[in-house]
Design a protein around this motif. Sequence first.
Motif, mmCIF file in Angstrom:
data_model
loop_
_atom_site.group_PDB
_atom_site.id
_atom_site.type_symbol
_atom_site.label_atom_id
_atom_site.label_comp_id
_atom_site.label_asym_id
_atom_site.label_seq_id
_atom_site.Cartn_x
_atom_site.Cartn_y
_atom_site.Cartn_z
ATOM 1 N N LEU A 123 0.936 -1.210 0.119
ATOM 2 C CA LEU A 123 -0.042 0.127 0.096
ATOM 3 C C LEU A 123 1.007 1.151 0.240
ATOM 4 C CD1 LEU A 123 -2.624 -1.270 2.660
ATOM 5 C CD2 LEU A 123 -2.894 -0.871 0.123
ATOM 6 N N ALA A 124 0.619 2.145 -1.015
ATOM 7 C CA ALA A 124 1.381 3.471 -1.011
ATOM 8 C C ALA A 124 0.262 4.579 -0.572
ATOM 9 C CB ALA A 124 1.790 3.768 -2.392
ATOM 10 N N VAL A 125 0.362 4.793 0.399
ATOM 11 C CA VAL A 125 -0.665 5.907 1.278
ATOM 12 C C VAL A 125 0.118 7.230 1.354
ATOM 13 C CG1 VAL A 125 -2.205 6.048 3.177
ATOM 14 C CG2 VAL A 125 -2.020 3.965 2.282
ATOM 15 N N THR A 126 1.128 7.329 1.985
ATOM 16 C CA THR A 126 1.617 8.703 2.296
ATOM 17 C C THR A 126 2.271 9.406 0.860
ATOM 18 O OG1 THR A 126 4.125 7.771 2.761
ATOM 19 C CG2 THR A 126 2.261 7.823 4.752
ATOM 20 N N PRO A 127 2.428 10.572 0.991
ATOM 21 C CA PRO A 127 3.379 11.201 -0.211
ATOM 22 C C PRO A 127 4.696 10.503 -0.310
ATOM 23 C CG PRO A 127 2.218 12.831 1.150
ATOM 24 C CD PRO A 127 2.005 11.560 2.097
ATOM 25 N N GLN A 135 7.948 7.067 -4.050
ATOM 26 C CA GLN A 135 8.685 6.266 -4.513
ATOM 27 C C GLN A 135 8.259 5.099 -5.017
ATOM 28 O OE1 GLN A 135 11.063 4.670 -0.890
ATOM 29 N NE2 GLN A 135 10.995 2.615 -1.708
ATOM 30 N N GLY A 136 7.088 4.609 -4.934
ATOM 31 C CA GLY A 136 6.074 3.679 -5.763
ATOM 32 C C GLY A 136 7.324 2.496 -5.703
ATOM 33 N N LEU A 137 7.147 2.129 -7.097
ATOM 34 C CA LEU A 137 7.956 0.737 -7.367
ATOM 35 C C LEU A 137 9.325 1.180 -7.871
ATOM 36 C CD1 LEU A 137 5.085 -1.331 -8.789
ATOM 37 C CD2 LEU A 137 6.545 -1.823 -6.353
ATOM 38 N N MET A 138 9.929 2.447 -7.866
ATOM 39 C CA MET A 138 11.139 2.786 -8.339
ATOM 40 C C MET A 138 12.325 2.006 -7.820
ATOM 41 S SD MET A 138 11.170 7.012 -8.209
ATOM 42 C CE MET A 138 9.954 8.068 -9.402
ATOM 43 N N PHE A 139 13.214 1.751 -8.811
ATOM 44 C CA PHE A 139 14.418 1.021 -8.279
ATOM 45 C C PHE A 139 14.476 -0.335 -7.973
ATOM 46 C CE2 PHE A 139 15.061 5.511 -7.059
ATOM 47 C CZ PHE A 139 15.780 5.968 -8.085
ATOM 48 N N PHE A 185 -2.093 2.308 -4.926
ATOM 49 C CA PHE A 185 -1.752 3.837 -4.498
ATOM 50 C C PHE A 185 -3.144 4.317 -4.160
ATOM 51 C CE2 PHE A 185 1.796 2.836 -7.130
ATOM 52 C CZ PHE A 185 2.739 3.758 -6.838
ATOM 53 N N LEU A 186 -3.357 4.520 -2.841
ATOM 54 C CA LEU A 186 -4.713 5.240 -2.415
ATOM 55 C C LEU A 186 -4.528 6.505 -1.964
ATOM 56 C CD1 LEU A 186 -5.430 2.187 0.253
ATOM 57 C CD2 LEU A 186 -6.555 2.649 -2.064
ATOM 58 N N TYR A 187 -5.458 7.214 -2.468
ATOM 59 C CA TYR A 187 -5.815 8.874 -2.359
ATOM 60 C C TYR A 187 -6.977 9.136 -1.492
ATOM 61 C CZ TYR A 187 -2.686 8.202 -6.394
ATOM 62 O OH TYR A 187 -1.655 7.654 -7.069
ATOM 63 N N ASP A 188 -6.708 10.032 -0.567
ATOM 64 C CA ASP A 188 -7.729 10.803 0.368
ATOM 65 C C ASP A 188 -9.105 11.134 -0.480
ATOM 66 O OD1 ASP A 188 -5.914 10.563 2.156
ATOM 67 O OD2 ASP A 188 -5.129 12.545 2.421
ATOM 68 N N ARG A 189 -9.103 11.508 -1.631
ATOM 69 C CA ARG A 189 -10.286 11.910 -2.488
ATOM 70 C C ARG A 189 -9.960 11.591 -3.936
ATOM 71 N NH1 ARG A 189 -8.100 15.791 -4.816
ATOM 72 N NH2 ARG A 189 -6.620 17.366 -3.731
ATOM 73 N N PRO A 190 -11.037 11.382 -4.576
ATOM 74 C CA PRO A 190 -10.853 11.172 -6.060
ATOM 75 C C PRO A 190 -10.005 12.480 -6.598
ATOM 76 C CG PRO A 190 -13.218 10.976 -5.386
ATOM 77 C CD PRO A 190 -12.199 11.433 -4.162
ATOM 78 N N GLN A 191 -9.222 12.176 -7.664
ATOM 79 C CA GLN A 191 -8.503 13.337 -8.073
ATOM 80 C C GLN A 191 -7.954 12.838 -9.609
ATOM 81 O OE1 GLN A 191 -4.551 13.498 -6.249
ATOM 82 N NE2 GLN A 191 -5.736 12.615 -4.648
ATOM 83 N N SER A 192 -7.474 13.979 -10.383
ATOM 84 C CA SER A 192 -6.711 13.555 -11.461
ATOM 85 C C SER A 192 -5.276 13.088 -10.989
ATOM 86 C CB SER A 192 -6.607 14.801 -12.261
ATOM 87 O OG SER A 192 -7.978 15.329 -12.795
ATOM 88 N N VAL A 193 -5.010 12.004 -11.555
ATOM 89 C CA VAL A 193 -3.608 11.346 -11.293
ATOM 90 C C VAL A 193 -2.966 11.344 -12.371
ATOM 91 C CG1 VAL A 193 -2.467 9.208 -10.282
ATOM 92 C CG2 VAL A 193 -4.777 9.973 -9.524
ATOM 93 N N SER A 203 -9.450 7.258 -7.509
ATOM 94 C CA SER A 203 -9.364 7.098 -6.053
ATOM 95 C C SER A 203 -7.990 6.240 -5.733
ATOM 96 C CB SER A 203 -10.568 6.661 -5.272
ATOM 97 O OG SER A 203 -11.667 7.480 -5.334
ATOM 98 N N ALA A 204 -7.676 5.598 -6.729
ATOM 99 C CA ALA A 204 -6.552 4.757 -6.492
ATOM 100 C C ALA A 204 -5.917 4.399 -7.666
ATOM 101 C CB ALA A 204 -7.215 3.403 -5.805
ATOM 102 N N VAL A 205 -4.676 3.885 -7.835
ATOM 103 C CA VAL A 205 -4.186 3.226 -8.891
ATOM 104 C C VAL A 205 -3.353 2.044 -8.482
ATOM 105 C CG1 VAL A 205 -2.205 3.333 -10.836
ATOM 106 C CG2 VAL A 205 -3.511 5.556 -9.837
ATOM 107 N N LEU A 206 -3.626 0.721 -9.141
ATOM 108 C CA LEU A 206 -3.202 -0.388 -9.065
ATOM 109 C C LEU A 206 -1.899 -0.868 -10.055
ATOM 110 C CD1 LEU A 206 -2.830 -2.897 -7.242
ATOM 111 C CD2 LEU A 206 -4.430 -4.155 -9.010
ATOM 112 N N GLU A 207 -0.600 -0.674 -9.453
ATOM 113 C CA GLU A 207 0.412 -1.318 -10.488
ATOM 114 C C GLU A 207 0.682 -2.607 -10.356
ATOM 115 O OE1 GLU A 207 2.936 2.996 -10.713
ATOM 116 O OE2 GLU A 207 3.472 1.542 -9.448
ATOM 117 N N LEU A 208 0.534 -3.632 -11.647
ATOM 118 C CA LEU A 208 0.853 -4.900 -11.642
ATOM 119 C C LEU A 208 1.957 -4.944 -12.731
ATOM 120 C CD1 LEU A 208 -2.811 -5.772 -11.891
ATOM 121 C CD2 LEU A 208 -1.303 -6.102 -9.886
#
Length: 149
Positions: free
Chosen positions: A45-49, A54-58, A70-78, A122-127
């Motif tokens: 889970l990627a919740v904090t800024p 960082q995500g899946l970098m490196f 990736f979970l966001y506090d509110r719906p937004q353009s990502v 509201s979220a992005v799932l990376e696979l």
Amino acid sequence: MPVLLLALLAFWTGNAAAQGAASFERSGLIIETAQGQQHRFDIELAVTPAQQAQGLMFRQRMAPDAGMLFLYDRPQSVAMWMKNTLIPLDMLFIDTKGRITGIEERTVPFSTQTIESPGLASAVLELNAGTAERLGIRIGDRLVHPAFQ
């Protein structure tokens, strides 16, 4: 320029070692397809800024049944990119009810091209790249996870 991309640009001026690697909580997630199939994943889970920047970098590799949500506090353009990301990914954009609203398949490692959500997410799932095609995951399929209840 979307807020998330600006935050990513501001946060990642160096590499993970220089910035300090974030740690991630793990969770289980199921994707239910329109055909009634259920696909289970072990996700981080990627919740904090800091986690989202960082995500899946490196990372050199990711298990076939793994992913990052990736979970966001509110719906937004990502807006995301693949800079410093070594493995190709599928990015699934998710609404507040857990429905997949967009899929960007087989993203290119190291690319600085912006990948944007098709509307608010509201979220992005990376696979791992190719997972959506291999498992028949499509727009409209649903994620089963406590974040979407």
